[in-house]
Design a protein around this motif. Structure first.
Motif, PDB file in Angstrom:
ATOM      1  N   GLU A  32     -14.563 -34.580  -0.172  1.00  0.00           N
ATOM      2  CA  GLU A  32     -13.646 -35.478   0.535  1.00  0.00           C
ATOM      3  C   GLU A  32     -14.264 -35.973   1.833  1.00  0.00           C
ATOM      4  O   GLU A  32     -14.070 -37.126   2.239  1.00  0.00           O
ATOM      5  N   CYS A  33     -15.015 -35.099   2.495  1.00  0.00           N
ATOM      6  CA  CYS A  33     -15.705 -35.487   3.726  1.00  0.00           C
ATOM      7  C   CYS A  33     -16.722 -36.591   3.447  1.00  0.00           C
ATOM      8  O   CYS A  33     -16.815 -37.583   4.183  1.00  0.00           O
ATOM      9  N   GLN A  34     -17.469 -36.445   2.366  1.00  0.00           N
ATOM     10  CA  GLN A  34     -18.440 -37.473   1.997  1.00  0.00           C
ATOM     11  C   GLN A  34     -17.757 -38.789   1.631  1.00  0.00           C
ATOM     12  O   GLN A  34     -18.246 -39.873   1.970  1.00  0.00           O
ATOM     13  N   ALA A  35     -16.622 -38.678   0.944  1.00  0.00           N
ATOM     14  CA  ALA A  35     -15.896 -39.898   0.568  1.00  0.00           C
ATOM     15  C   ALA A  35     -15.357 -40.614   1.801  1.00  0.00           C
ATOM     16  O   ALA A  35     -15.387 -41.847   1.891  1.00  0.00           O
ATOM     17  N   PHE A  36     -14.864 -39.820   2.769  1.00  0.00           N
ATOM     18  CA  PHE A  36     -14.299 -40.409   3.982  1.00  0.00           C
ATOM     19  C   PHE A  36     -15.381 -41.076   4.824  1.00  0.00           C
ATOM     20  O   PHE A  36     -15.159 -42.129   5.435  1.00  0.00           O
ATOM     21  N   LEU A  37     -16.565 -40.469   4.851  1.00  0.00           N
ATOM     22  CA  LEU A  37     -17.690 -41.016   5.612  1.00  0.00           C
ATOM     23  C   LEU A  37     -18.707 -41.601   4.633  1.00  0.00           C
ATOM     24  O   LEU A  37     -19.882 -41.222   4.612  1.00  0.00           O
ATOM     25  N   GLY A  38     -18.240 -42.526   3.831  1.00  0.00           N
ATOM     26  CA  GLY A  38     -19.032 -43.037   2.720  1.00  0.00           C
ATOM     27  C   GLY A  38     -20.335 -43.707   3.114  1.00  0.00           C
ATOM     28  O   GLY A  38     -21.264 -43.774   2.304  1.00  0.00           O
ATOM     29  N   LYS A  39     -20.453 -44.203   4.336  1.00  0.00           N
ATOM     30  CA  LYS A  39     -21.677 -44.887   4.742  1.00  0.00           C
ATOM     31  C   LYS A  39     -22.698 -43.970   5.394  1.00  0.00           C
ATOM     32  O   LYS A  39     -23.800 -44.406   5.727  1.00  0.00           O
TER      33      LYS A  39
END
Length: 369
Positions: A342-349
């Motif tokens: 979820e952390c990676q998805a939220f900070l997708g860039k």
């Protein structure tokens, strides 16, 4: 303009099967009429009630335990301590015994009683005599990692529960990609911080967790329980009792809010007492047990560092995420992996990560101290 918008809404209503339309719950009539079957509505022939004697200490070893008086109570059919219990274990990886002589939190299981009535079972609990060796305890997850801290499991030195699970021998609870050192140098803004989110609220659904176990033959047992995901409980239980086929039936649930999946240990205890007595056994926590002894979501804290470019894009994340799993891990590795995703998805860039995790055992249930 508004007329045109209304026309568009009308068109959209015809484009969806369910959105914007009334839908009846298929079980609504049975619920409001009282016909739906909850766990406590199930009565099996000869069924017994299971109760648990719970530890008053956060960390202790049972030195002596005497159950003779408890066994003599009229209506008591079975009593079990760690001395009679098989080496069944649950958790990820399997590590929490169905009964143990090491108490790891206030509320841990000392002994099990199965009786004809709740009153007889409770009377028997009061008559069990226990001598404890009380040990120092630790409630802070970072203190638990320090040298000299009280140890919870011999197989987990330093109180760190492995990242690996039966599903994967490769640790998946960490993110290491890109070049964080280079990214921080290129960042316009860099901020370090220390954050905690540990006082997890108890979901406390209206119906407490519970289960019924009944052996159908020496190598097969049926379990009824009041939560969702019966396939998950089948997998958990068969992994804990090799060679036994487990059928799990989910009854109507009086609320769960995600908490009743944390029931594998209770299921093992009900199965054990059903095996000892040869009769179906029902185990439903009372309100005190549910509030004080049942597992909750893990506490979290993170020591981290974030870098951001001039135009507001986070381009570097570094840190250590400590997950306080309490006395054991039921699904904590999976929850941590989901959190990282979820952390990676939220900070997708963000393309540069050095984020690691530690899953820590401490002397409380999975609720924050």
């Amino acid at each position: 303009m508004f007329d045109k918008m209304k026309e568009q809404v009308k068109v959209s209503e015809h484009e969806y099967r369910y959105i914007g339309k009334h839908a009846n719950r298929p079980e609504a009539d049975e619920l409001v009429s009282g016909k739906r079957q909850f766990l406590d509505d199930i009565v099996k022939p000869g069924m017994l009630t299971v109760r648990v004697l719970r530890s008053p200490h956060a960390n202790a070893i049972i030195k002596e335990i005497n159950t003779e008086k408890a066994k003599a109570v009229p209506g008591v059919v079975g009593v079990c301590t760690y001395k009679e219990a098989p080496n069944w274990q649950c958790g990820l990886p399997n590590h929490r015994k169905v009964l143990d002589n090491h108490m790891r939190f206030v509320g841990d299981s000392v002994a099990l009683v199965a009786a004809e009535t709740l009153e007889a079972a409770d009377e028997a609990l009061d008559l069990i005599e226990v001598e404890y060796e009380v040990l120092p305890f630790v409630l802070d997850c970072e203190e638990a990692l320090e040298e000299g801290a009280p140890q919870l499991y011999e197989q987990y030195p330093g109180n760190e529960i492995p990242k690996t699970t039966p599903f994967s021998e490769v640790p998946f609870n960490q993110i290491f990609v890109g070049d964080v050192d280079k990214a921080f140098k290129e960042s316009a803004y860099v901020k370090e911080g220390y954050m905690k989110y540990e006082n997890m609220a108890h979901p406390l659904p209206p119906e407490s967790p519970g289960c019924i176990a009944e052996w159908t033959n020496p190598s097969a047992v049926t379990v009824w329980y009041n939560g969702g995901a019966p396939h998950l409980q089948k997998f958990n239980t068969e992994a804990s009792i090799p060679g036994v086929a487990v059928r799990v039936i989910a009854t109507q649930s009086g609320g769960s809010y995600g908490s009743k999946q944390l029931i594998p240990h209770m299921i093992l205890q009900a199965i054990l007492m059903a095996k000892i007595t040869g009769r179906a056994c029902k185990f439903i926590m009372d309100r005190n047990e549910h509030f004080l002894s049942y597992e909750l979501r893990q506490g979290s804290r993170i020591r981290g560092k974030v870098g951001m470019t001039e135009d507001g894009i986070i381009n570097a994340v570094e840190g250590m995420w400590y997950t306080d799993s309490g006395m054991s891990s039921t699904y904590a590795q999976a929850m941590t992996a989901v959190g990282l995703g979820e952390c990676q998805a939220f900070l997708g860039k963000c393309e540069n990560w050095a984020l690691d995790t530690k899953l820590v055992a401490t002397n409380h249930s999975s609720q924050a101290p």
